[in-house]
Design a protein around this motif. Structure first.
Motif, PDB file in Angstrom:
ATOM      1  N   VAL A 113       0.834  -1.199   0.000  1.00 53.24           N
ATOM      2  CA  VAL A 113       0.000   0.000   0.000  1.00 53.24           C
ATOM      3  C   VAL A 113       0.871   1.253   0.000  1.00 53.24           C
ATOM      4  O   VAL A 113       1.902   1.319   0.677  1.00 53.24           O
ATOM      5  CB  VAL A 113      -0.954   0.002   1.214  1.00 53.24           C
ATOM      6  CG1 VAL A 113      -0.187   0.186   2.523  1.00 53.24           C
ATOM      7  CG2 VAL A 113      -2.023   1.082   1.064  1.00 53.24           C
ATOM      8  N   ALA A 114       0.484   2.247  -0.803  1.00 49.71           N
ATOM      9  CA  ALA A 114       1.212   3.519  -0.868  1.00 49.71           C
ATOM     10  C   ALA A 114       0.751   4.412   0.284  1.00 49.71           C
ATOM     11  O   ALA A 114      -0.449   4.522   0.551  1.00 49.71           O
ATOM     12  CB  ALA A 114       0.958   4.202  -2.204  1.00 49.71           C
ATOM     13  N   ILE A 115       1.706   5.045   0.967  1.00 54.79           N
ATOM     14  CA  ILE A 115       1.391   5.853   2.152  1.00 54.79           C
ATOM     15  C   ILE A 115       2.043   7.222   2.030  1.00 54.79           C
ATOM     16  O   ILE A 115       3.200   7.331   1.609  1.00 54.79           O
ATOM     17  CB  ILE A 115       1.899   5.170   3.438  1.00 54.79           C
ATOM     18  CG1 ILE A 115       1.391   3.730   3.534  1.00 54.79           C
ATOM     19  CG2 ILE A 115       1.478   5.967   4.674  1.00 54.79           C
ATOM     20  CD1 ILE A 115       2.081   2.924   4.622  1.00 54.79           C
ATOM     21  N   ILE A 116       1.311   8.265   2.411  1.00 52.90           N
ATOM     22  CA  ILE A 116       1.860   9.612   2.507  1.00 52.90           C
ATOM     23  C   ILE A 116       1.542  10.165   3.895  1.00 52.90           C
ATOM     24  O   ILE A 116       0.415  10.040   4.377  1.00 52.90           O
ATOM     25  CB  ILE A 116       1.281  10.540   1.426  1.00 52.90           C
ATOM     26  CG1 ILE A 116       1.891  10.219   0.052  1.00 52.90           C
ATOM     27  CG2 ILE A 116       1.538  12.010   1.758  1.00 52.90           C
ATOM     28  CD1 ILE A 116       1.434  11.135  -1.066  1.00 52.90           C
ATOM     29  N   LEU A 117       2.536  10.753   4.540  1.00 55.34           N
ATOM     30  CA  LEU A 117       2.334  11.417   5.823  1.00 55.34           C
ATOM     31  C   LEU A 117       2.021  12.894   5.568  1.00 55.34           C
ATOM     32  O   LEU A 117       2.752  13.563   4.831  1.00 55.34           O
ATOM     33  CB  LEU A 117       3.577  11.286   6.702  1.00 55.34           C
ATOM     34  CG  LEU A 117       3.488  11.926   8.097  1.00 55.34           C
ATOM     35  CD1 LEU A 117       2.402  11.257   8.940  1.00 55.34           C
ATOM     36  CD2 LEU A 117       4.839  11.841   8.809  1.00 55.34           C
ATOM     37  N   VAL A 118       0.948  13.378   6.176  1.00 54.88           N
ATOM     38  CA  VAL A 118       0.479  14.744   5.931  1.00 54.88           C
ATOM     39  C   VAL A 118       0.356  15.493   7.255  1.00 54.88           C
ATOM     40  O   VAL A 118      -0.320  15.033   8.180  1.00 54.88           O
ATOM     41  CB  VAL A 118      -0.885  14.729   5.210  1.00 54.88           C
ATOM     42  CG1 VAL A 118      -1.470  16.135   5.147  1.00 54.88           C
ATOM     43  CG2 VAL A 118      -0.740  14.158   3.809  1.00 54.88           C
ATOM     44  N   GLY A 119       1.015  16.658   7.334  1.00 44.90           N
ATOM     45  CA  GLY A 119       0.844  17.554   8.471  1.00 44.90           C
ATOM     46  C   GLY A 119      -0.121  18.660   8.081  1.00 44.90           C
ATOM     47  O   GLY A 119       0.181  19.473   7.199  1.00 44.90           O
TER      48      GLY A 119
END
Length: 201
Positions: A113-119
């Motif tokens: 699974v592709a994951i992006i961390l977002v603030g």
């Protein structure tokens, strides 16, 4: 009629980090001045262009409260092509909890699974960078974005980047794919008029 490929994206993170506001900014280009906590799980869809093809992004918004998240079926994790993991740039605890969310993802989601961390809520901080968030994302080998659901800054970039990541990892997703889970319980709480909050900036 040829079926439009669908990419399923799961939005995770603590309560009040602005997940719903990010979703509404992306799908409808709106920022709600009054919000209610998400109960269970809801979703929005948006058509986008990926590698010259029309693709439907089905973006799921999940409740951040632990009592709701414990009941979130593993099916939603397993079927997700991508995950947007959100924390609040003004709340250190939400960043500290990213580790727990990553453990859930590792346990329940597809390993690819592709994951992006977002603030979120970058409009509420002075600096244009957030070293702690970048360092944490680097430790997991995933991209990091600072965004503002209020102004819309970098929201589209998050979903464009995640979509590109998904397609690069598995080009077959553009050939049409699986249907949503057979049983989906979506509960929308009634709108209650109240003063604006800072939860979704």
């Amino acid at each position: 009629m040829e079926e439009i490929p669908t990419l399923k994206i799961l939005t995770l993170g603590d309560a009040s980090v602005g997940k719903t506001c990010i979703l509404l900014r992306f799908s409808e280009d709106e920022f709600p001045t009054v919000t209610m906590p998400t109960i269970g799980i809801e979703y929005k869809t948006k058509l986008v262009q990926i590698q010259g093809e029309q693709v439907k992004l089905q973006v799921w918004d999940t409740a951040g409260q632990e009592r709701y998240h414990r009941t979130l079926a593993s099916t939603f994790y397993r079927r997700a092509n991508g995950i947007v993991l959100v924390f609040d740039l003004t709340d250190r605890n939400s960043l500290d909890h990213v580790e727990n969310w990553m453990k859930q993802i590792r346990q329940k989601a597809d390993p690819k699974v592709a994951i992006i961390l977002v603030g979120n809520k970058m409009d509420l901080i002075d600096q244009t960078t957030f070293p702690d968030g970048k360092a944490l994302a680097d430790s997991y080998g995933i991209p990091f974005f600072m965004v503002s659901a209020k102004t819309g800054k970098n929201i589209a970039e998050v979903y464009n980047t995640l979509s590109d990541m998904i397609v690069r990892q598995d080009p077959t997703v553009l050939q049409g794919n699986n249907a949503p889970p057979a049983t989906v319980h979506v509960r929308t709480p009634p709108v209650v008029q109240k003063k604006d909050t800072m939860c979704c900036k």
